[in-house]
Write a protein that holds these residues in place. Structure first.
Motif, short mmCIF file in Angstrom:
data_model
loop_
_atom_site.label_atom_id
_atom_site.label_comp_id
_atom_site.label_asym_id
_atom_site.label_seq_id
_atom_site.Cartn_x
_atom_site.Cartn_y
_atom_site.Cartn_z
N LEU A 186 14.06 8.06 -5.67
CA LEU A 186 13.14 6.96 -5.41
C LEU A 186 13.86 5.63 -5.24
CD1 LEU A 186 10.04 7.60 -7.69
CD2 LEU A 186 10.03 7.27 -5.21
N ASP A 187 13.60 4.97 -4.12
CA ASP A 187 14.09 3.61 -3.89
C ASP A 187 13.07 2.60 -4.41
OD1 ASP A 187 16.33 4.48 -2.13
OD2 ASP A 187 14.70 5.06 -0.80
N MET A 188 13.55 1.41 -4.72
CA MET A 188 12.65 0.32 -5.07
C MET A 188 12.41 -0.53 -3.82
SD MET A 188 13.79 -0.95 -8.83
CE MET A 188 13.74 0.15 -10.23
N CYS A 189 11.57 -0.03 -2.94
CA CYS A 189 11.28 -0.76 -1.72
C CYS A 189 9.93 -0.31 -1.17
CB CYS A 189 12.39 -0.58 -0.69
SG CYS A 189 12.71 1.11 -0.22
N ASP A 190 9.59 -0.78 0.00
CA ASP A 190 8.26 -0.55 0.55
C ASP A 190 7.98 0.93 0.81
OD1 ASP A 190 8.16 -3.25 0.54
OD2 ASP A 190 8.23 -3.53 2.71
N GLY A 191 6.72 1.31 0.65
CA GLY A 191 6.25 2.60 1.10
C GLY A 191 6.48 3.77 0.18
N ARG A 192 7.02 3.53 -1.02
CA ARG A 192 7.37 4.66 -1.88
C ARG A 192 6.24 5.10 -2.80
NH1 ARG A 192 10.92 3.75 1.91
NH2 ARG A 192 13.07 4.30 1.40
N TYR A 193 5.28 4.23 -3.06
CA TYR A 193 4.20 4.62 -3.97
C TYR A 193 3.29 5.64 -3.29
CZ TYR A 193 0.04 4.59 -6.83
OH TYR A 193 -1.02 4.99 -7.60
N ASP A 194 3.02 6.74 -3.99
CA ASP A 194 2.13 7.76 -3.44
C ASP A 194 1.55 8.60 -4.57
OD1 ASP A 194 0.73 9.11 -1.50
OD2 ASP A 194 2.48 9.57 -0.28
N SER A 195 0.64 9.47 -4.22
CA SER A 195 0.02 10.39 -5.16
C SER A 195 0.09 11.79 -4.56
CB SER A 195 -1.44 10.01 -5.42
OG SER A 195 -2.23 10.31 -4.27
N PRO A 196 -0.22 12.84 -5.33
CA PRO A 196 -0.18 14.20 -4.77
C PRO A 196 -1.12 14.43 -3.60
CG PRO A 196 -0.16 14.29 -7.16
CD PRO A 196 -0.43 12.86 -6.80
N ARG A 197 -2.09 13.54 -3.40
CA ARG A 197 -2.98 13.69 -2.24
C ARG A 197 -2.29 13.30 -0.94
NH1 ARG A 197 -8.61 10.90 -2.67
NH2 ARG A 197 -8.76 12.03 -0.69
N HIS A 198 -1.29 12.45 -1.02
CA HIS A 198 -0.52 12.01 0.16
C HIS A 198 -1.46 11.55 1.28
CE1 HIS A 198 3.17 13.30 -1.67
NE2 HIS A 198 2.76 14.54 -1.78
N SER A 199 -2.28 10.57 0.94
CA SER A 199 -3.28 10.09 1.89
C SER A 199 -2.64 9.46 3.12
CB SER A 199 -4.17 9.06 1.19
OG SER A 199 -5.05 8.46 2.10
N LEU A 200 -3.30 9.64 4.27
CA LEU A 200 -2.85 9.04 5.52
C LEU A 200 -3.62 7.77 5.86
CD1 LEU A 200 -2.69 12.25 7.77
CD2 LEU A 200 -0.82 11.20 6.49
N PHE A 201 -4.95 7.86 5.76
CA PHE A 201 -5.81 6.76 6.18
C PHE A 201 -6.66 6.19 5.04
CE2 PHE A 201 -5.18 9.50 9.88
CZ PHE A 201 -4.82 8.59 10.86
N ALA A 202 -7.04 7.04 4.08
CA ALA A 202 -8.05 6.67 3.10
C ALA A 202 -7.64 5.50 2.22
CB ALA A 202 -8.40 7.88 2.23
N THR A 203 -6.35 5.29 2.03
CA THR A 203 -5.89 4.22 1.13
C THR A 203 -5.32 3.01 1.86
OG1 THR A 203 -3.70 5.26 0.95
CG2 THR A 203 -5.36 5.89 -0.69
N LEU A 204 -5.50 2.96 3.18
CA LEU A 204 -4.92 1.85 3.95
C LEU A 204 -5.52 0.51 3.56
CD1 LEU A 204 -4.61 3.35 7.56
CD2 LEU A 204 -2.81 3.01 5.86
N GLN A 205 -6.76 0.50 3.12
CA GLN A 205 -7.41 -0.75 2.74
C GLN A 205 -7.43 -0.96 1.23
OE1 GLN A 205 -8.12 -2.75 5.25
NE2 GLN A 205 -7.48 -1.08 6.62
N THR A 206 -6.84 -0.03 0.48
CA THR A 206 -6.85 -0.16 -0.98
C THR A 206 -5.42 -0.15 -1.51
OG1 THR A 206 -7.20 2.25 -1.14
CG2 THR A 206 -9.15 0.84 -1.23
N PHE A 207 -4.95 0.99 -2.01
CA PHE A 207 -3.64 1.05 -2.64
C PHE A 207 -2.51 0.62 -1.71
CE2 PHE A 207 -5.89 4.42 -5.15
CZ PHE A 207 -5.89 3.73 -6.34
N HIS A 208 -2.63 0.94 -0.44
CA HIS A 208 -1.52 0.68 0.48
C HIS A 208 -1.80 -0.47 1.45
CE1 HIS A 208 -0.76 4.95 -0.76
NE2 HIS A 208 0.44 4.43 -0.92
N SER A 209 -2.76 -1.31 1.10
CA SER A 209 -3.08 -2.42 2.00
C SER A 209 -1.91 -3.38 2.16
CB SER A 209 -4.31 -3.18 1.48
OG SER A 209 -4.07 -3.70 0.18
N ASP A 210 -1.11 -3.54 1.12
CA ASP A 210 0.07 -4.41 1.19
C ASP A 210 1.37 -3.61 1.12
OD1 ASP A 210 -1.40 -6.83 1.33
OD2 ASP A 210 -1.75 -6.72 -0.84
N ASP A 211 1.26 -2.32 1.34
CA ASP A 211 2.44 -1.46 1.21
C ASP A 211 2.48 -0.44 2.34
OD1 ASP A 211 4.78 -0.50 -0.02
OD2 ASP A 211 3.67 1.01 -1.16
#
Length: 521
Positions: A69-94
């Motif tokens: 794991l790097d400490m940089c953009d795009g590394r946070y994820d969950s076992p669901r590995h969402s593509l679109f569902a989290t674009l406006q929530t968890f990954h809106s700034d990532d």
């Protein structure tokens, strides 16, 4: 890679946090050309975090974390590995997806799959020592700073802090503790990147170092992989961002320099088991394509080398089957299979309609078909459910040679959970770890069995068909058979109808495009 190194240094400027940027440099005795090559192409690739923790009785101890794991953009994820569902929530700034160029509005993010571990005990102090040796080398004064009588390297030393236990006093579990571990730390690094290696080559062998031209080299990660593979008796499970090596046994380009032994050692282990009429299986999970534009020259060259590596392994396995007259009963894929990860999300009511002008671009096709690979950034191996390696090292020459990218890894086992002790498949924490990795895809307890090898391959093929289908459906399993065809004689060819990656293009078996080899092997 959006690592934000300079931004981090500016953020902590004039604070108590010391930030030391550490470019990869070659030794002074190397030629000017070699120095430029090292600085431009190679990198410090270790990923470690070291902290003090409660040790009881008002004392502190050292614990360490290492892996991929790097400490940089795009590394946070969950076992669901969402593509679109989290674009406006968890990954809106990532949001992170380097596959696309230009407008990425509404495009799938790049899901991330990685391995990391925590080390608690004496081995954590070895991780600390690695950090200290690297810091002291990087902080060494240069130029006019050398004229100072003394300098402050800003390094905290635990021997000056009485509340922190040293390695000799670090708490360890008892030998009779069934949950105890034996852990060893490995590195790929050379004397140009650390302070503390022996000055004279004759002293290097005492520390298992290799003598190169004007440099001492620690190649212990490569050694650890090779020894673990040679000791394997039942199965090997690998997740790695790259899988390239043993080029001296390819059918072409044998002198390219990808000389690490790992791929051929796996193939030879399987061949040995075939000749002994014993079962063995190897499962290797890699990304669908290396991160970036799959049509670009570097990516295509990496895929080309990867194809050569696969071909070499399957040919060795087929030859072993022929030697014992089993080529009609079994195929090479009954012993060795490559997989990748992917996901697909069914559209919801909020999904925007596609602009016709952009419909045939990679972005437009990805939005329409609602699919993307899950990027495998892991660097780990499990052997027989009793030994595990986790670290930062890829399976390629850059990570394994020791004079290119700098790497760190750990190898570990539980003495109370081995085949020798249990006289059957161990079911300790390594077994549990592998099962957790497999949990979202499948459930098998005997990975070496023919039934398991064939069933996993069948599930992977079904998942690939769902991923590649024109019909958009929600995917339950993420494990896909890597999209190449392997015939009964071990020939690796493009999968009919899927010569290029869906939506984004690029030849799946790569192309020999002109680019410097050291960048891609």
């Amino acid at each position: 890679m959006q690592t934000h190194d300079e931004e981090t240094r500016r953020f902590f400027k004039n604070s108590s946090v010391q930030v030391l940027l550490c470019p990869r440099v070659a030794g002074k005795r190397h030629s000017w050309v070699k120095q430029r090559e090292v600085e431009v192409i190679y990198t410090h690739h270790q990923k470690t975090v070291i902290v003090d923790a409660d040790a009881g009785n008002n004392r502190r101890k050292i614990i360490a974390f290492l892996g991929g794991l790097d400490m940089c953009d795009g590394r946070y994820d969950s076992p669901r590995h969402s593509l679109f569902a989290t674009l406006q929530t968890f990954h809106s700034d990532d949001y992170h997806n380097p596959t696309y160029t230009g407008n990425v509005t509404g495009c799938p993010r790049e899901p991330w799959h990685d391995l990391h571990c925590k080390i608690d005990g004496p081995a954590a102090y070895d991780v600390l020592t690695n950090f200290e040796e690297r810091w002291l080398k990087a902080a060494k004064p240069h130029g006019i700073k050398k004229l100072k009588i003394s300098y402050d390297d800003a390094l905290l030393r635990i021997e000056r802090m009485p509340e922190i236990l040293g390695m000799a006093d670090a708490p360890c579990v008892r030998d009779d503790d069934p949950e105890g571990w034996h852990v060893q730390v490995f590195r790929s690094i050379d004397s140009n990147s650390v302070k503390g290696f022996p000055k004279y080559p004759r002293d290097a062998t005492k520390r298992n170092l290799v003598c190169g031209k004007n440099v001492l080299i620690d190649m212990s990660i490569h050694t650890a992989y090779v020894k673990a593979i040679r000791a394997a008796q039942h199965f090997i499970y690998i997740e790695n961002q790259y899988f390239i090596g043993s080029s001296y046994n390819w059918n072409q380009y044998r002198d390219v320099g990808a000389n690490n032994l790992i791929p051929i050692e796996i193939a030879l282990k399987i061949a040995e088991k075939i000749r002994a009429h014993q079962r063995f299986a190897a499962y290797i999970v890699i990304p669908m394509w290396p991160e970036g534009n799959p049509t670009g020259a570097p990516t295509q060259r990496i895929l080309f080398w990867q194809h050569k590596t696969m071909q070499m392994m399957y040919e060795l396995i087929y030859k072993a089957l022929v030697e014992v007259g089993l080529e009609d009963a079994y195929s090479p894929q009954d012993y060795l299979n490559f997989y990748c990860l992917g996901n697909r999300e069914a559209p919801d009511a909020s999904a925007p309609s596609e602009n016709q002008a952009a419909a045939n671009t990679p972005q437009g096709l990805s939005r329409k078909n609602r699919r993307f690979m899950i990027y495998v950034h892991s660097k780990g191996m499990i052997v027989d459910d009793e030994y595990v390696i986790i670290g930062s090292a890829n399976i390629n020459q850059r990570s394994m040679e020791g004079t290119r990218d700098t790497e760190i890894a750990m190898g570990a086992y539980q003495p109370h959970h081995t085949w020798a002790r249990k006289l059957s498949g161990p079911q300790g924490q390594i077994y549990g770890y592998r099962m957790s990795l497999w949990a979202e895809h499948l459930f098998f307890t005997r990975p070496e069995s023919l039934e398991c090898a064939r069933r996993v391959r069948s599930l992977g093929e079904a998942n690939w068909e769902q991923f590649a289908s024109n019909e958009v459906t929600e995917m339950r399993g993420h494990l896909l058979k890597y999209p190449v065809e392997v015939d009964r004689k071990g020939k690796v060819k493009p999968l009919p109808g899927y010569e290029t990656f869906p939506d984004v293009g690029g030849n799946i078996i790569g192309s020999f495009l002109a680019i410097q080899e050291n960048l891609t092997i």
